[in-house]
Scaffold this motif. Sequence first.
Motif, mmCIF file in Angstrom:
data_model
loop_
_atom_site.group_PDB
_atom_site.id
_atom_site.type_symbol
_atom_site.label_atom_id
_atom_site.label_comp_id
_atom_site.label_asym_id
_atom_site.label_seq_id
_atom_site.Cartn_x
_atom_site.Cartn_y
_atom_site.Cartn_z
ATOM 1 N N ASP B 56 0.837 -1.210 0.000
ATOM 2 C CA ASP B 56 0.000 0.000 0.000
ATOM 3 C C ASP B 56 0.869 1.257 0.000
ATOM 4 O O ASP B 56 0.541 2.262 -0.612
ATOM 5 C CB ASP B 56 -0.883 0.065 1.260
ATOM 6 C CG ASP B 56 -1.865 -1.071 1.335
ATOM 7 O OD1 ASP B 56 -2.156 -1.650 0.280
ATOM 8 O OD2 ASP B 56 -2.344 -1.371 2.443
ATOM 9 N N TYR B 234 -10.881 11.003 -1.459
ATOM 10 C CA TYR B 234 -11.932 10.209 -0.799
ATOM 11 C C TYR B 234 -13.227 10.234 -1.609
ATOM 12 O O TYR B 234 -13.826 9.196 -1.841
ATOM 13 C CB TYR B 234 -12.164 10.766 0.609
ATOM 14 C CG TYR B 234 -13.208 10.015 1.398
ATOM 15 C CD1 TYR B 234 -12.886 8.863 2.093
ATOM 16 C CD2 TYR B 234 -14.522 10.463 1.456
ATOM 17 C CE1 TYR B 234 -13.838 8.162 2.818
ATOM 18 C CE2 TYR B 234 -15.487 9.788 2.175
ATOM 19 C CZ TYR B 234 -15.141 8.636 2.863
ATOM 20 O OH TYR B 234 -16.093 7.949 3.577
ATOM 21 N N MET B 238 -11.902 7.319 -4.044
ATOM 22 C CA MET B 238 -11.685 6.478 -2.861
ATOM 23 C C MET B 238 -10.334 5.757 -2.972
ATOM 24 O O MET B 238 -10.148 4.662 -2.457
ATOM 25 C CB MET B 238 -12.838 5.478 -2.730
ATOM 26 C CG MET B 238 -13.010 4.880 -1.359
ATOM 27 S SD MET B 238 -13.600 6.119 -0.217
ATOM 28 C CE MET B 238 -13.629 5.199 1.296
ATOM 29 N N GLY B 239 -9.396 6.400 -3.661
ATOM 30 C CA GLY B 239 -8.050 5.825 -3.761
ATOM 31 C C GLY B 239 -7.906 4.819 -4.896
ATOM 32 O O GLY B 239 -6.818 4.294 -5.116
ATOM 33 N N GLY B 243 -6.160 0.971 -5.893
ATOM 34 C CA GLY B 243 -5.174 1.742 -5.125
ATOM 35 C C GLY B 243 -4.369 2.694 -5.995
ATOM 36 O O GLY B 243 -3.400 3.296 -5.531
ATOM 37 N N LEU B 250 -5.430 8.976 3.101
ATOM 38 C CA LEU B 250 -6.519 8.013 2.913
ATOM 39 C C LEU B 250 -6.104 6.640 3.442
ATOM 40 O O LEU B 250 -6.927 5.903 3.994
ATOM 41 C CB LEU B 250 -6.898 7.941 1.430
ATOM 42 C CG LEU B 250 -8.105 7.072 1.082
ATOM 43 C CD1 LEU B 250 -9.357 7.521 1.820
ATOM 44 C CD2 LEU B 250 -8.370 7.094 -0.412
ATOM 45 N N TYR B 253 -6.665 6.754 7.062
ATOM 46 C CA TYR B 253 -8.107 6.620 7.328
ATOM 47 C C TYR B 253 -8.542 5.164 7.202
ATOM 48 O O TYR B 253 -9.284 4.650 8.042
ATOM 49 C CB TYR B 253 -8.868 7.512 6.340
ATOM 50 C CG TYR B 253 -10.358 7.276 6.310
ATOM 51 C CD1 TYR B 253 -11.198 7.905 7.224
ATOM 52 C CD2 TYR B 253 -10.921 6.411 5.374
ATOM 53 C CE1 TYR B 253 -12.567 7.677 7.192
ATOM 54 C CE2 TYR B 253 -12.277 6.176 5.346
ATOM 55 C CZ TYR B 253 -13.094 6.807 6.252
ATOM 56 O OH TYR B 253 -14.443 6.570 6.223
ATOM 57 N N SER B 254 -8.060 4.498 6.146
ATOM 58 C CA SER B 254 -8.480 3.105 5.905
ATOM 59 C C SER B 254 -8.004 2.198 7.036
ATOM 60 O O SER B 254 -8.751 1.327 7.487
ATOM 61 C CB SER B 254 -7.902 2.578 4.592
ATOM 62 O OG SER B 254 -8.151 3.473 3.577
ATOM 63 N N PHE B 257 -10.392 3.244 10.109
ATOM 64 C CA PHE B 257 -11.847 3.075 10.085
ATOM 65 C C PHE B 257 -12.348 1.956 9.176
ATOM 66 O O PHE B 257 -13.547 1.766 9.042
ATOM 67 C CB PHE B 257 -12.510 4.409 9.723
ATOM 68 C CG PHE B 257 -12.195 5.482 10.728
ATOM 69 C CD1 PHE B 257 -12.630 5.363 12.034
ATOM 70 C CD2 PHE B 257 -11.424 6.576 10.376
ATOM 71 C CE1 PHE B 257 -12.328 6.335 12.979
ATOM 72 C CE2 PHE B 257 -11.115 7.555 11.310
ATOM 73 C CZ PHE B 257 -11.565 7.438 12.619
ATOM 74 N N ARG B 258 -11.440 1.239 8.544
ATOM 75 C CA ARG B 258 -11.849 0.042 7.811
ATOM 76 C C ARG B 258 -11.226 -1.192 8.466
ATOM 77 O O ARG B 258 -11.896 -2.176 8.708
ATOM 78 C CB ARG B 258 -11.444 0.131 6.337
ATOM 79 C CG ARG B 258 -12.296 1.103 5.568
ATOM 80 C CD ARG B 258 -13.760 0.647 5.511
ATOM 81 N NE ARG B 258 -14.599 1.612 4.820
ATOM 82 C CZ ARG B 258 -15.237 2.605 5.423
ATOM 83 N NH1 ARG B 258 -15.115 2.786 6.737
ATOM 84 N NH2 ARG B 258 -15.997 3.434 4.735
#
Lengths: 389, 290
Positions: B56, B234, B238-239, B243, B250, B253-254, B257-258
Motif C-alpha cells: 500500500d 476520498y 476512494m483511492g 489503489g 486516505l 483513514y483506511s 476506520f476500515r
Amino acid sequence: MLKKGLMILAIVLMAMVGLAVTLTVIGPWAGPEQEAFMPVLKAFEEETGIEVEYKVYRAEDLANLLPAQFAARRAPGDVIFMWASFIREYGKKGHIMDVSSVIDPDWYLAGALDPVQVGNRLYGAAYTAKVKPGFWYRKSLFKKYGLKPPKTWDEFLALLRTLRAVGFKTPIASGDGVGWPLSDVTEHFLITFGSPGLQKDLIEKKISWQSNTVRYAMEKLVSLLKEGYFSEPTEWTTILQQWWRGDYALYFMGSWITGMVDDPSDLGVFSLPGAKGMVFGADYAFIPKYTKHPEEAKKLLAFLVSEKGQSLQVAQGGHIATNKYVKLSAYPPVDAEVAKLMEGVELLPDLDDSIGGAFQMAFWDQLKLLWVRPERLDTVLKVLDEKLK
Amino acid sequence: MRRAKLSHYAFFILPALLLLAAFVVYPSLRTIYLSFVDEEGKFTLAGYKEVFTSRDTFDPEGFKRGFPMGTLIHNLLWIGIHLPLSVFLGLLLAVLLKGLPGVSFIKSVIFLGMVMPMIVGGVMIRFMFDGNVGVVNMFLKFLGLHTQTWTAYPETALLSLIFGSVWLWTGFSMVLYSAGLETIPKEFYEAAAIDGASRFRMFFNITIPLLKPITVVVVTMTLLWELKVFDIVYVATMGGPGGASNVLALQMYSYAFREFNFNKSAVVAVFITVSTLAASIPMMRLSTRE
C-alpha cells in the motif's frame, strides 16, 4: 385550592415528560426509503406507547463514529442498523448487547442470523433483506427485439451478441459508487461457476482467492469484460437512469431496484444460467451495551424483526422478509415475483459484507481495477488473498 | 507589578493553552504513543515495519507495471506535478490580470475553486472527468479525441485528481501573488524602463525576486496541503481503482476506520506529521531570513 391543583398537575405532567422514554433508532435509509420505514416505527409507538426518534447515518459514517463512542462508553442510538461484520467484531469486544433472550432463531430463514452469531451469543437481529437475483431488463425492450431470458451460458453469450448487433455497444451497465455493485456481479459469477459452497468457503477464509475454483469462475467474468460487454463503472444511480432510458440493456442490481424505476411492472430479471444460490443481504440491527433504555430497546428490536414489523416494511416495496412467517400476500406484486425467485435456490450471505474490514474496501477497489484492466486478474486475486490475512 | 502583569497575561492565555493541550498536544502525543505500541499496549516497532514494507505504501512493481505505485510515490507525484503547476499558473494569472478592467470579477471566479469545500471540489472533479457527463470529455469529443471516464482507469486516475486540484488550488496562489504584486513600487519598473530593460527582464529581475516571500508562503501552504490531501481523493476515487490514486492520508483513514487498526493508522499519521514538519520548517526559516 385551584392554584395548588394546577401546580400538582403541572408537576405530574413534567414528571411524566421527564420519565417518558424516547428511543433513538439509527439507520441508513433517507428520502423515500426513510418514508417507507417510518410506518413500522409508528406502529411500534402505537403498540407500546414508547416514542421513537429516527436518525439517518450511513454505515460508512457509523464505522468512523462508533469506535470512538464505544471507547467513551457511549452510544448515539438505542437500536442501530449496521454491517454484520462490524456487529460481530464489536460484539466480541463487549460493546454490543447479547439479544439471544429476545430473538428466536426459529422466526428466521435458515442462515439469516449466522453473520451476527458468535457461539451461543447473538449480537444482532436480521431485519428485512434485499436479494441480488441477477440481471434486470425491461420487458418492453426484450419484446421489441424478440429476446428471451437465457437458459444456458451459450444462450447468455448469444443474447449479448444479439444485443450488440441491435445497437447496444456495451449491453451491460456497470454500477459503481464505492464499488459494491461490482462486487454483487462478481459474487453471482462465483456462486454460478463455483458453487454456493464456494461463497461460504470464501467468507470463512477456507479457500484461497488464487485457487483454481475461484480463478475458473473469475475467468468467466473476465472473458465478458475483455469482450467489452460491461460498461465502464459509473455511479450506480446515474447508470440506472441510463439503463432505464435504453442506453444499456441489462443491469445487475439488487431487489431494491423495484422501488427505483418509474414502472416496476416493466421489470424482468434472470439469474446466470445454472446459478444454484442467491445472495441475500439482510439489514442487521443491534443494541449497544451503553443504551440507557435496554428493556425498551429490546422491545423495539423484537418488534422490528417480528412478523408484524417485517410485514409492514415489505408492504412498502423493495424489501424481502427474513422472518419466515411473513406471508407472500404482504408483498406488492413485483416484490412477490422476486420473493418467488428465491424458491429452490440456496440463500447466501453477502461475501464482502460478511468479511468486512480492510478486505471489503480492497475487494471493491480491486474489482474497479479488474473492470477496466481485466488482464490484471492475477494481481487482483493476489491482493485479495493478501488483504484477507 | 510585574507579577500582576504576568497573572494578567496568564488569565487570558490559559483558556487557549488549555484548549490547545486538550485538543492538539494530548491527541498528538497519544498518536505518537499509539504508533509505538501494539493492541495490548506493549512497545513494538512492528507497526512501522508493517506500514513501510506494505505494498500500500510502496509498490516497486508499479514502476514496471504502472499504477498503483504506493501512497508514498503517489504523494510525491502529487507534489512533483501539482506544486509547480499551481504556483506557476497562479503567478501567470496574477501578472496577466494585473490592471485589467473587470479583473475583480475574473479573480473571484478563479478563486471560487478555493472557496468551495474540497469535498465538493472532489465531487466536481469526479463529474468533470466522467465519460458521459464530464466537461473534459465534452471538450475532447469536440476536438475529435478519445473519451473515457478518466478517474476509472489506473493510468489516469491519479493524474485526473492532480490536474483537477490544480484548477481548485490555482486561485489561492493567484490571490496571494496579486496581493504581492501590489506591494512592488512602480518606481522600480519606471527606473528599469528608463534604463531600457525589456518587460521580460523586468519580470525576472524585479517581479520574481520581490515576490520571493510570497512564493515561500504559497509553496509552503501548497506543499502541506499536498502531503495531507484526503478529501478530494476520498470522494472522487476512494483511492482506486486498485489503489492507483491512493494517498497517505486516505491510507491512514483506511487503517483506522476500515481495518480498525489504530496503531497502524497512528504510524501513517506520525509519518505525515514528520514529513510536513520537515517540509515546512526550512521554508519558514527561509521566510524569516527574508
